[in-house]
Structures are given as structure tokens and as C-alpha cells.
Design an enzyme around this catalytic site. Structure first.
Site, PDB file in Angstrom:
ATOM      1  N   SER A  17       1.011  -1.397  -0.225  1.00 31.96           N
ATOM      2  CA  SER A  17       0.697  -0.029  -0.017  1.00 31.96           C
ATOM      3  C   SER A  17       1.393   1.214  -0.138  1.00 31.96           C
ATOM      4  O   SER A  17       1.607   1.373  -0.713  1.00 31.96           O
ATOM      5  CB  SER A  17      -0.941   0.128   1.333  1.00 31.96           C
ATOM      6  OG  SER A  17      -2.050   1.357   1.396  1.00 31.96           O
ATOM      7  N   ASP A  28      -8.287  -3.354  -7.678  1.00 30.17           N
ATOM      8  CA  ASP A  28      -7.171  -2.999  -6.170  1.00 30.17           C
ATOM      9  C   ASP A  28      -8.218  -2.393  -5.097  1.00 30.17           C
ATOM     10  O   ASP A  28      -8.689  -1.447  -5.843  1.00 30.17           O
ATOM     11  CB  ASP A  28      -6.111  -2.102  -6.183  1.00 30.17           C
ATOM     12  CG  ASP A  28      -5.723  -1.628  -5.423  1.00 30.17           C
ATOM     13  OD1 ASP A  28      -4.305  -2.400  -3.830  1.00 30.17           O
ATOM     14  OD2 ASP A  28      -5.828  -0.715  -4.703  1.00 30.17           O
ATOM     15  N   HIS A  40      -5.954  -6.193  -1.636  1.00 26.80           N
ATOM     16  CA  HIS A  40      -4.703  -4.543  -1.221  1.00 26.80           C
ATOM     17  C   HIS A  40      -3.906  -5.070  -0.410  1.00 26.80           C
ATOM     18  O   HIS A  40      -4.579  -5.212   0.848  1.00 26.80           O
ATOM     19  CB  HIS A  40      -6.065  -3.381  -0.952  1.00 26.80           C
ATOM     20  CG  HIS A  40      -5.338  -2.709  -1.009  1.00 26.80           C
ATOM     21  ND1 HIS A  40      -4.413  -1.442  -2.111  1.00 26.80           N
ATOM     22  CD2 HIS A  40      -4.407  -2.004   0.210  1.00 26.80           C
ATOM     23  CE1 HIS A  40      -3.616  -0.341  -1.539  1.00 26.80           C
ATOM     24  NE2 HIS A  40      -3.927  -0.845   0.182  1.00 26.80           N
TER      25      HIS A  40
END
Length: 398
Positions: free
Chosen positions: A176, A273, A341
Site C-alpha cells: 500500500s 485493487d 489490497h
């Protein structure tokens, strides 16, 4: 505003392990505070000292190093950064002092076959700017440090005498906002290490697109522009990129930086995502009436027109990656079609009996094949919903 995405997993049912057995086997690693960081002005948002967690390598991996940037969104204005400074995302004082290592950080060969015996380090995230800022805000009553770049420097300089300077192999990774950091710091990481070190980088869920939302507003571009300005990031962006583009702030997006990254790079991302779906493609500001709410909660509830928009977003990502996919001889790719994610830190998605797969390979196997040169490792999934290996991922929770 703190942007945090989490995925709800169905754990271990197919792996045949109970929750109690996982607790017994869980690797918890103590925090190391970088006591000398203050000498170079390396502070978290609230002024606390930066920290990391290290679990030592052994055997054949004793001189190999894996550094993992922690993720957790960003703050791009004074109010959101002030709020963040009073949470674990802005202060090491408020963080858990023990951190669980799993997935790519696991020390178990059956769960992390290629990196289990390496020195594995998790860099704690407390600056709100993907370890890139170098500024300070002080109005006399509120003091905030935007010192991500110095935090990165302080941690590296603390690790070098602990064996990093003698690394034979090294992998810089993150997920991330940490995945973005692994793109942004990849070249700099190699500059700290000997020319003989095999340095490579892995970006997990960090390939954030400079893409308009469903109303054709560049919500993420505006967000990142404010982030770069507030935290003094522009001067730390890659000079080759900033000198070649009309707006240097755009070089925070991996798609513009990609061709200037020198070490071999692996791109791990979902084409759907969930952070990008919820905050770039369909941010709350673009869907005030909530027409996408059911689709966001469960992809099976998406209308045909919404699926077409999601597919177009996937094509946009693949277009941004086109040159890398076809021209990079040293690059690796795993772009699957799970609504996910971050897939490297969770055991379920990294390497387990029912992990996501492409061509019968898990993410861990694909990354290992790429790092060690065992096989060409460029895999792109077919469009949703054709992938039957995403079954251990349930809809995203925010």
C-alpha cells in the site's frame, strides 16, 4: 484523513489449522527504536523517534536482507496530519511494541519458502508521506514533523552496522503506502549497498494510478499534489523523472517513475485493487448518492455497467504497465483479478493451500522465481470473474 484498507479473510479452513495452533506458531518481533535518529532530525509526526522490527536470518540466509515498508495511507493537510499524529500511524509511542511477522516476513520454510531464513525487517510507518517528506509545521501551538526521508535514512544507517552493509542479497518491499515507498526508494536503497549486493525491489499494492474518477475528476492526483506540497516531498522525488515531466509532483505516481527505476523490480497488484476502486475510481466525492455502495461491498452485486467501468480501469492499469510488461527483461509481474489490497504480508494470499494462483503458481512462488532467476515471472490474470482462486478473499472492509 487516514486512509486504511483491510481485507476480511476466511482463515485456515482449507489449510486444516485451528486458530489456537496459529497463535502458538505466530512470530512476534520486538520493536527497535532508533535512538540516534534525533541527531539528523528524523522524527515521526508527533516528534517521537522512528522504529523498526528485525528478526535475524540464519543458515544460508544469514547475509540476505528483506526490508518491508509498513503501509497505512497518507495525510495531506494540517488537520488530518494533526489527527494522525495522535494515533499509531503518527507516533511510535502509540504503536504495539510487538509486531506479528507473517507471509513474506514469516520464518517458517513451509509458509515462506524463499525468504524465511533472511534477515527480515519491518519499517514502522509514522510520517504519513510514504517515507518521503522533509518539512516541518510549527505555528507556535502545533508542531508536526514531516520527516519520512530522514526516517528512512536513520533506519538504514542503524541497520548497516548490524550486517546490512555486508548483504549478499537484498529485497526492498512494502504494501500500500509502503508499496509506493518501495518504488520511490528503490534506487536510493541500492546506493547504500555494495555493488556486489543483488538488490531488487517489490511493490505490493503500491501501483497507484493517475486516473480520473467516474466523474472525470483527478481526485487522487489532487490528493497527491497536496501531499507532495505539504510534506516537502518534491525535492526527494527521482531527479530523472522530475526533469522530464511538466509537473514534477506527478513523479510520485509509479507509472511515471517506472522507467527510471534501475534495480530489478517486481510489481504485485490486483487489477481491481480495492483501495483504488474505492478511492481513485469511485471516491465518496464522486458517488454522493451511493449508487456504488452495493458493488463496493460485494463485486457480485455490481451492475453490468459498473463491471464495464471496472474492466476499463483494469485496462488502464495494464496500459500504464505495457512497456514494463514487454520490454523489461529483469522485471516481474503478478497482476491478478482478485478484489484485494496487499497480498504479500498475509499468509492466506502469500503462500497457503488455497492462496490466489496464476498458472498454478502462488504469489510467493512467482516472486521467488523472479528473485532467484528460476523462471520468467510475468503473469496477468484474465478479467473478473474468471479467476477461481480468489475464494479466500471476501469483500473489503473499511
Amino acid at each position: 484523513m487516514e486512509l486504511v484498507v483491510s481485507i476480511v479473510f476466511v482463515l485456515l479452513t482449507c489449510a486444516g489449522m485451528s486458530a489456537s495452533s496459529v497463535d502458538r506458531n505466530r512470530l512476534l518481533v520486538n520493536m527497535t527504536v532508533v535512538r540516534r535518529a534525533g541527531a539528523i532530525g528524523a522524527y515521526c509526526l508527533d516528534g517521537s523517534l522512528p522504529a523498526y522490527h528485525i528478526h535475524r536470518g540464519f543458515g544460508a540466509g544469514a547475509r540476505n536482507w528483506l526490508l518491508q515498508f509498513e503501509g497505512g495511507g497518507w495525510c495531506n493537510d494540517i488537520n488530518s496530519c494533526a489527527e494522525r499524529s495522535q494515533t499509531r500511524r503518527g507516533s511510535t509511542r502509540l504503536m504495539n511494541k510487538l509486531e506479528s511477522f507473517s507471509g513474506i516476513l514469516s520464518n517458517n520454510a513451509s509458509r515462506n519458502p524463499d525468504f524465511y531464513n533472511w534477515n527480515r525487517v519491518k519499517l514502522r510507518y509514522c510520517d504519513g508521506g510514504s517515507f518521503m517528506g522533509d518539512a516541518k509545521f510549527d505555528n507556535g501551538t502545533l508542531l508536526l514533523y514531516f520527516r519520512g526521508q530522514r526516517i528512512w535514512q536513520a533506519i538504514i544507517e542503524d541497520l548497516l552496522p548490524k550486517g546490512l552493509s555486508l548483504a549478499r542479497k537484498a529485497l526492498l518491499s512494502g504494501c500500500s503506502a509502503g508499496g509506493l515507498a518501495s518504488y520511490l526508494h528503490c534506487n536510493n536503497f541500492s546506493s547504500y549497498l555494495p555493488n556486489t549486493t543483488a538488490v531488487k525491489c517489490l511493490g505490493d499494492a503500491g501501483f497507484f494510478l493517475d486516473s480520473p474518477d467516474i466523474n472525470m475528476y483527478h481526485t487522487q492526483r489532487t490528493f497527491f499534489q497536496h501531499l507532495v506540497t505539504l510534506q516537502g516531498i518534491e525535492k526527494n522525488l527521482d531527479k530523472n523523472c522530475t526533469n522530464s515531466i511538466s509537473d514534477p509532483k506527478q513523479c510520485i505516481f509509479p507509472q511515471y517513475l517506472l522507467k527510471y527505476i534501475t534495480p530489478p523490480l517486481f510489481i504485485l497488484n490486483s487489477a481491481y485493487d480495492v483501495y483504488q476502486f474505492h478511492h481513485i475510481l469511485v471516491p465518496p466525492s464522486a458517488d454522493s448518492l451511493g449508487h456504488w455502495n452495493h458493488c463496493k461491498l460485494n463485486p457480485k452485486a455490481c451492475r453490468p455497467d459498473q463491471i464495464r467501468i471496472l474492466h476499463a480501469f483494469r485496462v488502464e492499469m495494464l496500459t500504464a504497465l505495457r512497456s514494463f510488461l514487454f520490454n523489461s527483461s529483469r522485471g516481474g509481474v503478478f497482476i491478478n483479478s482478485c478484489f484485494a489490497h496487499c497480498q504479500s504480508e498475509s499468509q492466506d494470499t502469500w503462500f497457503a493451500q488455497d492462496s490466489p494462483k496464476m498458472h498454478n503458481e502462488t504469489i510467493a512462488e512467482s516472486v521467488g522465481d523472479w528473485y532467484f532467476g528460476r523462471n520468467v515471472s510475468k503473469k496477468v490474470d484474465c478479467p473478473y470473474p474468471c479467476d477461481a482462486t480468489c475464494h479466500n478473499l471476501i469483500g473489503p472492509a473499511f
